[in-house]
Design an enzyme around this catalytic site. Structure first.
Site, PDB file in Angstrom:
ATOM      1  N   ARG A  29     -21.054  22.927 -24.782  1.00  0.00           N
ATOM      2  CA  ARG A  29     -22.046  23.817 -24.180  1.00  0.00           C
ATOM      3  C   ARG A  29     -22.652  24.757 -25.227  1.00  0.00           C
ATOM      4  O   ARG A  29     -23.215  25.799 -24.878  1.00  0.00           O
ATOM      5  CB  ARG A  29     -21.400  24.650 -23.071  1.00  0.00           C
ATOM      6  CG  ARG A  29     -20.833  23.825 -21.924  1.00  0.00           C
ATOM      7  CD  ARG A  29     -20.115  24.698 -20.927  1.00  0.00           C
ATOM      8  NE  ARG A  29     -19.520  23.931 -19.837  1.00  0.00           N
ATOM      9  CZ  ARG A  29     -18.746  24.440 -18.889  1.00  0.00           C
ATOM     10  NH1 ARG A  29     -18.474  25.727 -18.885  1.00  0.00           N
ATOM     11  NH2 ARG A  29     -18.239  23.679 -17.947  1.00  0.00           N
ATOM     12  N   ASP A  54     -14.335  21.611 -32.030  1.00  0.00           N
ATOM     13  CA  ASP A  54     -14.537  20.253 -31.525  1.00  0.00           C
ATOM     14  C   ASP A  54     -15.986  20.031 -31.121  1.00  0.00           C
ATOM     15  O   ASP A  54     -16.487  20.653 -30.187  1.00  0.00           O
ATOM     16  CB  ASP A  54     -13.612  20.008 -30.331  1.00  0.00           C
ATOM     17  CG  ASP A  54     -13.783  18.619 -29.760  1.00  0.00           C
ATOM     18  OD1 ASP A  54     -13.384  17.654 -30.441  1.00  0.00           O
ATOM     19  OD2 ASP A  54     -14.315  18.490 -28.635  1.00  0.00           O
ATOM     20  N   TYR A  59     -23.311  15.862 -27.862  1.00  0.00           N
ATOM     21  CA  TYR A  59     -23.401  17.200 -27.276  1.00  0.00           C
ATOM     22  C   TYR A  59     -24.785  17.787 -27.542  1.00  0.00           C
ATOM     23  O   TYR A  59     -25.279  17.771 -28.671  1.00  0.00           O
ATOM     24  CB  TYR A  59     -22.331  18.130 -27.852  1.00  0.00           C
ATOM     25  CG  TYR A  59     -20.907  17.783 -27.471  1.00  0.00           C
ATOM     26  CD1 TYR A  59     -20.618  16.868 -26.465  1.00  0.00           C
ATOM     27  CD2 TYR A  59     -19.835  18.388 -28.120  1.00  0.00           C
ATOM     28  CE1 TYR A  59     -19.317  16.558 -26.121  1.00  0.00           C
ATOM     29  CE2 TYR A  59     -18.521  18.084 -27.782  1.00  0.00           C
ATOM     30  CZ  TYR A  59     -18.269  17.170 -26.783  1.00  0.00           C
ATOM     31  OH  TYR A  59     -16.976  16.870 -26.461  1.00  0.00           O
ATOM     32  N   SER A 162     -10.922   9.456 -28.215  1.00  0.00           N
ATOM     33  CA  SER A 162     -11.127  10.283 -27.041  1.00  0.00           C
ATOM     34  C   SER A 162     -11.336   9.369 -25.845  1.00  0.00           C
ATOM     35  O   SER A 162     -12.019   8.335 -25.955  1.00  0.00           O
ATOM     36  CB  SER A 162     -12.349  11.179 -27.254  1.00  0.00           C
ATOM     37  OG  SER A 162     -12.654  11.945 -26.118  1.00  0.00           O
ATOM     38  N   ASN A 163     -10.709   9.707 -24.712  1.00  0.00           N
ATOM     39  CA  ASN A 163     -10.907   8.966 -23.465  1.00  0.00           C
ATOM     40  C   ASN A 163     -10.461   7.508 -23.546  1.00  0.00           C
ATOM     41  O   ASN A 163     -11.007   6.648 -22.848  1.00  0.00           O
ATOM     42  CB  ASN A 163     -12.379   9.041 -23.027  1.00  0.00           C
ATOM     43  CG  ASN A 163     -12.866  10.454 -22.856  1.00  0.00           C
ATOM     44  OD1 ASN A 163     -12.365  11.196 -22.015  1.00  0.00           O
ATOM     45  ND2 ASN A 163     -13.825  10.868 -23.673  1.00  0.00           N
ATOM     46  N   GLN A 184      -7.756  12.304 -27.133  1.00  0.00           N
ATOM     47  CA  GLN A 184      -8.385  13.407 -26.414  1.00  0.00           C
ATOM     48  C   GLN A 184      -8.637  13.001 -24.960  1.00  0.00           C
ATOM     49  O   GLN A 184      -9.669  12.430 -24.634  1.00  0.00           O
ATOM     50  CB  GLN A 184      -9.701  13.800 -27.109  1.00  0.00           C
ATOM     51  CG  GLN A 184     -10.317  15.076 -26.574  1.00  0.00           C
ATOM     52  CD  GLN A 184     -11.394  15.619 -27.507  1.00  0.00           C
ATOM     53  OE1 GLN A 184     -11.301  15.502 -28.722  1.00  0.00           O
ATOM     54  NE2 GLN A 184     -12.418  16.230 -26.945  1.00  0.00           N
ATOM     55  N   GLY A 218     -13.407  21.698 -15.527  1.00  0.00           N
ATOM     56  CA  GLY A 218     -14.828  22.009 -15.415  1.00  0.00           C
ATOM     57  C   GLY A 218     -15.108  23.397 -14.895  1.00  0.00           C
ATOM     58  O   GLY A 218     -16.213  23.668 -14.403  1.00  0.00           O
ATOM     59  N   GLN A 268     -18.568  29.766 -23.808  1.00  0.00           N
ATOM     60  CA  GLN A 268     -19.397  30.201 -24.937  1.00  0.00           C
ATOM     61  C   GLN A 268     -19.566  31.721 -24.930  1.00  0.00           C
ATOM     62  O   GLN A 268     -20.511  32.253 -25.515  1.00  0.00           O
ATOM     63  CB  GLN A 268     -20.758  29.513 -24.879  1.00  0.00           C
ATOM     64  CG  GLN A 268     -20.684  27.993 -24.905  1.00  0.00           C
ATOM     65  CD  GLN A 268     -20.032  27.458 -26.176  1.00  0.00           C
ATOM     66  OE1 GLN A 268     -20.576  27.593 -27.266  1.00  0.00           O
ATOM     67  NE2 GLN A 268     -18.868  26.836 -26.046  1.00  0.00           N
ATOM     68  N   ARG A 272     -14.667  35.924 -22.991  1.00  0.00           N
ATOM     69  CA  ARG A 272     -13.820  34.970 -22.282  1.00  0.00           C
ATOM     70  C   ARG A 272     -12.851  34.286 -23.242  1.00  0.00           C
ATOM     71  O   ARG A 272     -11.711  33.992 -22.892  1.00  0.00           O
ATOM     72  CB  ARG A 272     -14.678  33.910 -21.567  1.00  0.00           C
ATOM     73  CG  ARG A 272     -15.433  34.419 -20.367  1.00  0.00           C
ATOM     74  CD  ARG A 272     -14.490  34.958 -19.289  1.00  0.00           C
ATOM     75  NE  ARG A 272     -13.576  33.937 -18.790  1.00  0.00           N
ATOM     76  CZ  ARG A 272     -12.350  34.192 -18.358  1.00  0.00           C
ATOM     77  NH1 ARG A 272     -11.872  35.423 -18.358  1.00  0.00           N
ATOM     78  NH2 ARG A 272     -11.589  33.212 -17.909  1.00  0.00           N
TER      79      ARG A 272
END
Length: 302
Positions: A29, A54, A59, A162-163, A184, A218, A268, A272
């Protein structure tokens, strides 16, 4: 007896890389148009010990980005403005998704993707290069040969996937000379597949480091939307006990697995990141984690 499970501590990767913290900065993001804001996000994460950064070439294709490669481009601008940040991070990115195809891990494309990522980020080496999604029409021997060549050429220090399913990982490892450093998967208190499908068992067997994407499902584990009420109740009770918010407990749950996962944080917002950094100091014991597992699965443990 203190039965707290360990969730903090450094994780070791091969390839002569520096150790990484239990929390990482995910850039899916990372689409701000303000360079100062982008620098602040990366700088804050590194200051908090989140030194694995990462990224992926795809992206920016969504999440409000300007297109394929946008998040790598932005990180390249950050590193050009603040070159001191490069030495503080373990830089990870991924390739093998080609919009419109959609997956291509063939030798020619995977090499082109890696070299394009190097150019976009303005670096001469990627610390960790991962195949983003399995390409069932690329033989693992071809994928392995390309990854090994990139390592031999010094363009990549370590490689991962990944995946991928455990069987896909095993097939690739059978042809790969370089050690497979990471896998990942999606892993959270609301998504326990890696516990049940053998992914984390394989990490325990081989020493691969699991990098957990979407550790807050998510964001739903923070908002409570579309999450089983029993799971929210367990997380809220632990959050009250630990004097943190629910999201922090959910991230801590991911970290406590004995394979020592790294949780990739997608926020982002520097504030946080600072709040979620507390996850590494939350103390959960076996009864805590099994209460989360049972509430997530929705059935009593056998």
């Amino acid at each position: 007896m203190n039965d707290n499970l360990v969730n903090g501590g450094l994780r070791e990767l091969p390839g002569g890389l520096q150790s990484v913290g239990p929390l990482a900065l995910g850039l899916w993001r990372f689409t701000t148009t303000n360079l100062d804001d982008a620098i602040a996000i990366v700088d804050t994460a590194l200051d908090l010990g989140m030194n694995l950064v990462d990224n992926a070439d795809v992206y920016g294709f969504d999440w409000g980005g300007s297109g394929f490669g946008a998040c790598e481009d932005l990180l390249g601008r950050v590193l050009a403005a603040r070159p001191d940040l490069r030495d503080r991070m373990v830089l990870a990115t991924k390739g093998g998704i080609r919009p419109g195809v959609p997956y291509d891990s063939g030798g020619r494309y995977l090499r082109e993707a890696c070299e394009a990522s190097l150019r976009r980020m303005g670096v001469d080496r990627i610390d960790l290069y991962q195949v983003h999604r399995p390409d069932n029409y690329a033989h693992p021997a071809e994928v392995a040969a390309t990854l090994d060549a990139l390592v031999d050429e010094g363009k990549v220090a370590a490689v991962g996937v990944s995946n991928h399913t455990p069987s896909q990982v095993a097939a690739l490892r059978a042809h790969l000379k370089a050690p497979l450093a990471t896998v990942q998967p999606e892993f959270s208190a609301a998504h326990l597949d890696p516990i049940h499908d053998g992914t984390l068992d394989q990490c325990a067997e081989t020493g691969m480091v699991p990098l957990a994407w979407s550790p807050l499902a998510g964001g739903s584990l923070a908002t409570g939307i579309d999450v089983a009420p029993d799971l929210l109740s367990v997380l809220d009770g632990l959050a009250e006990r630990e004097s943190v918010d629910r999201a922090t407990v959910a991230i801590a749950f991911v970290l406590t697995h004995p394979t020592a996962p790294v949780a990739i944080l997608g926020t982002q917002q520097p504030a946080r990141l600072e709040a979620q950094a507390r996850a590494a100091s939350v103390r959960l014991d076996r009864s805590d984690v099994y209460s989360i597992v049972q509430a997530s699965d929705g059935v009593p443990l056998p």
